[in-house]
Design a protein around this motif. Structure first.
Motif, PDB file in Angstrom:
ATOM      1  N   SER A  51       0.838  -1.188   0.000  1.00 13.68           N
ATOM      2  CA  SER A  51       0.000   0.000   0.000  1.00 13.68           C
ATOM      3  C   SER A  51       0.878   1.245   0.000  1.00 13.68           C
ATOM      4  N   SER A  52       1.437   1.522  -1.162  1.00 11.50           N
ATOM      5  CA  SER A  52       2.341   2.654  -1.296  1.00 11.50           C
ATOM      6  C   SER A  52       1.623   3.975  -1.114  1.00 11.50           C
ATOM      7  N   GLY A  53       0.330   4.040  -1.467  1.00  4.99           N
ATOM      8  CA  GLY A  53      -0.423   5.278  -1.305  1.00  4.99           C
ATOM      9  C   GLY A  53      -0.458   5.729   0.132  1.00  4.99           C
ATOM     10  N   ILE A  54      -0.767   4.814   1.032  1.00  2.00           N
ATOM     11  CA  ILE A  54      -0.860   5.178   2.449  1.00  2.00           C
ATOM     12  C   ILE A  54       0.515   5.530   3.000  1.00  2.00           C
ATOM     13  N   ASN A  55       1.547   4.803   2.582  1.00  2.11           N
ATOM     14  CA  ASN A  55       2.887   5.115   3.057  1.00  2.11           C
ATOM     15  C   ASN A  55       3.339   6.482   2.571  1.00  2.11           C
ATOM     16  N   ALA A  56       2.991   6.815   1.335  1.00  2.00           N
ATOM     17  CA  ALA A  56       3.367   8.123   0.799  1.00  2.00           C
ATOM     18  C   ALA A  56       2.660   9.230   1.569  1.00  2.00           C
ATOM     19  N   GLU A  57       1.392   9.010   1.918  1.00  2.00           N
ATOM     20  CA  GLU A  57       0.627  10.040   2.617  1.00  2.00           C
ATOM     21  C   GLU A  57       1.081  10.191   4.064  1.00  2.00           C
ATOM     22  N   TYR A  58       1.075   9.080   4.807  1.00  2.00           N
ATOM     23  CA  TYR A  58       1.399   9.153   6.233  1.00  2.00           C
ATOM     24  C   TYR A  58       2.903   9.066   6.474  1.00  2.00           C
ATOM     25  N   GLY A  59       3.604   8.318   5.630  1.00  2.00           N
ATOM     26  CA  GLY A  59       5.044   8.154   5.795  1.00  2.00           C
ATOM     27  C   GLY A  59       5.806   9.441   5.558  1.00  2.00           C
ATOM     28  N   GLY A  60       5.193  10.366   4.853  1.00  2.00           N
ATOM     29  CA  GLY A  60       5.837  11.646   4.573  1.00  2.00           C
ATOM     30  C   GLY A  60       5.799  12.591   5.766  1.00  2.00           C
ATOM     31  N   GLY A  61       5.453  12.085   6.931  1.00  2.00           N
ATOM     32  CA  GLY A  61       5.416  12.909   8.128  1.00  2.00           C
ATOM     33  C   GLY A  61       4.050  13.507   8.402  1.00  2.00           C
ATOM     34  N   ASN A  62       3.093  13.245   7.530  1.00  2.00           N
ATOM     35  CA  ASN A  62       1.755  13.771   7.749  1.00  2.00           C
ATOM     36  C   ASN A  62       1.054  12.990   8.852  1.00  2.00           C
ATOM     37  N   GLU A  63       0.400  13.702   9.756  1.00  2.00           N
ATOM     38  CA  GLU A  63      -0.346  13.042  10.820  1.00  2.00           C
ATOM     39  C   GLU A  63      -1.748  12.701  10.366  1.00  2.00           C
ATOM     40  N   SER A  64      -2.195  13.348   9.296  1.00  2.00           N
ATOM     41  CA  SER A  64      -3.533  13.070   8.770  1.00  2.00           C
ATOM     42  C   SER A  64      -3.560  13.380   7.280  1.00  2.00           C
ATOM     43  N   ILE A  65      -4.604  12.871   6.639  1.00  2.00           N
ATOM     44  CA  ILE A  65      -4.823  13.159   5.230  1.00  2.00           C
ATOM     45  C   ILE A  65      -6.237  13.716   5.095  1.00  2.00           C
ATOM     46  N   SER A  66      -6.514  14.330   3.971  1.00  2.00           N
ATOM     47  CA  SER A  66      -7.847  14.906   3.752  1.00  2.00           C
ATOM     48  C   SER A  66      -8.865  13.802   3.508  1.00  2.00           C
ATOM     49  N   ASP A  67     -10.136  14.135   3.706  1.00  2.00           N
ATOM     50  CA  ASP A  67     -11.215  13.196   3.406  1.00  2.00           C
ATOM     51  C   ASP A  67     -11.115  12.741   1.950  1.00  2.00           C
ATOM     52  N   ARG A  68     -10.798  13.671   1.084  1.00  2.00           N
ATOM     53  CA  ARG A  68     -10.679  13.370  -0.344  1.00  2.00           C
ATOM     54  C   ARG A  68      -9.563  12.360  -0.592  1.00  2.00           C
ATOM     55  N   ASP A  69      -8.401  12.568   0.050  1.00  2.00           N
ATOM     56  CA  ASP A  69      -7.290  11.630  -0.108  1.00  2.00           C
ATOM     57  C   ASP A  69      -7.648  10.252   0.447  1.00  2.00           C
ATOM     58  N   PHE A  70      -8.354  10.232   1.583  1.00  2.00           N
ATOM     59  CA  PHE A  70      -8.796   8.964   2.169  1.00  2.00           C
ATOM     60  C   PHE A  70      -9.710   8.234   1.186  1.00  2.00           C
ATOM     61  N   THR A  71     -10.639   8.965   0.586  1.00  2.00           N
ATOM     62  CA  THR A  71     -11.575   8.368  -0.359  1.00  2.00           C
ATOM     63  C   THR A  71     -10.834   7.834  -1.571  1.00  2.00           C
ATOM     64  N   GLU A  72      -9.851   8.599  -2.064  1.00  2.00           N
ATOM     65  CA  GLU A  72      -9.066   8.134  -3.205  1.00  2.00           C
ATOM     66  C   GLU A  72      -8.292   6.866  -2.853  1.00  2.00           C
ATOM     67  N   LEU A  73      -7.716   6.819  -1.648  1.00  2.00           N
ATOM     68  CA  LEU A  73      -7.014   5.610  -1.214  1.00  2.00           C
ATOM     69  C   LEU A  73      -7.957   4.424  -1.144  1.00  2.00           C
ATOM     70  N   LEU A  74      -9.123   4.639  -0.582  1.00  2.00           N
ATOM     71  CA  LEU A  74     -10.108   3.579  -0.452  1.00  2.00           C
ATOM     72  C   LEU A  74     -10.552   3.090  -1.827  1.00  2.00           C
ATOM     73  N   MET A  75     -10.822   4.009  -2.718  1.00  2.00           N
ATOM     74  CA  MET A  75     -11.272   3.649  -4.066  1.00  2.00           C
ATOM     75  C   MET A  75     -10.163   2.963  -4.856  1.00  2.00           C
ATOM     76  N   SER A  76      -8.906   3.282  -4.554  1.00  2.00           N
ATOM     77  CA  SER A  76      -7.790   2.649  -5.269  1.00  2.00           C
ATOM     78  C   SER A  76      -7.720   1.156  -4.956  1.00  2.00           C
ATOM     79  N   ARG A  77      -8.390   0.724  -3.899  1.00  2.00           N
ATOM     80  CA  ARG A  77      -8.400  -0.686  -3.507  1.00  2.00           C
ATOM     81  C   ARG A  77      -9.578  -1.435  -4.116  1.00  2.00           C
ATOM     82  N   THR A  78     -10.326  -0.785  -5.002  1.00  2.00           N
ATOM     83  CA  THR A  78     -11.499  -1.414  -5.591  1.00  2.00           C
ATOM     84  C   THR A  78     -11.256  -1.708  -7.061  1.00  2.00           C
ATOM     85  N   PHE A  79     -12.169  -2.458  -7.623  1.00  2.00           N
ATOM     86  CA  PHE A  79     -12.136  -2.741  -9.045  1.00  2.00           C
ATOM     87  C   PHE A  79     -13.079  -1.829  -9.822  1.00  2.00           C
TER      88      PHE A  79
END
Length: 166
Positions: free
Chosen positions: A1-29
């Motif tokens: 899950s490189s998306g989550i690592n890029a978002e949170y691993g970059g030192g961010n303590e949180s991501i936007s609702d939009r980014d969360f939704t994009e991450l969630l949707m990236s796990r779908t078909f």
């Protein structure tokens, strides 16, 4: 899950609702157009002067829920059978029964923001499950291992056989 690592691993303590939704949707078909509908819905329903971010702990809670998606589906199907839409409170109760933990209110609110198609404040069974169960990529969840003789292993086995039989 490189998306989550890029978002949170970059030192961010949180991501936007939009980014969360994009991450969630990236796990779908879902196709890109369908994914974008969910992202657009979250953007349109964004509330000014309100916390519109997701912490890593909240993200992890949601991913844990996906590990128990079959149990949640059974709970939500009861509402469908009774022809009752699911309120945020009832969804919270179903999450708690299925996982043993409670979502933070913020995560319940965001779940409804993402999946409540018609904006009526209720989740129909299909609004949530059609995306999360049928479309979720198996690699996006952790396969739980239960001791062979445990009750949970037995239930899981019965559920899998019944699901295949139908």
């Amino acid at each position: 899950s490189s998306g989550i690592n890029a978002e949170y691993g970059g030192g961010n303590e949180s991501i936007s609702d939009r980014d969360f939704t994009e991450l969630l949707m990236s796990r779908t078909f879902l196709c890109e157009e369908e994914k974008q509908q969910y992202v657009d819905r979250v953007r349109q329903r964004r509330e000014e002067h309100k916390d519109n971010s997701v912490t890593f702990a909240q993200y992890a809670q949601f991913m844990n829920l996906l590990n128990d998606i079959h149990e949640l589906e059974i709970a939500l199907r009861m509402f469908q059978i009774a022809k009752k839409p699911v309120t945020p409170e009832e969804f919270q109760r179903a999450v708690h029964v299925c996982t043993g933990f409670r979502f933070e209110d913020r995560l319940i609110e965001l779940t409804f923001k993402i999946f409540d198609d018609d904006g009526d404040g209720h989740l129909a069974h299909d609004e949530f499950m059609k995306v999360m169960k049928d479309k979720i990529r198996k690699r996006g969840t952790v396969k739980a291992r239960f001791p062979p003789g445990s009750w949970k292993a037995f239930r899981k086995c019965v559920h899998e056989h019944m699901t295949r039989a139908s």
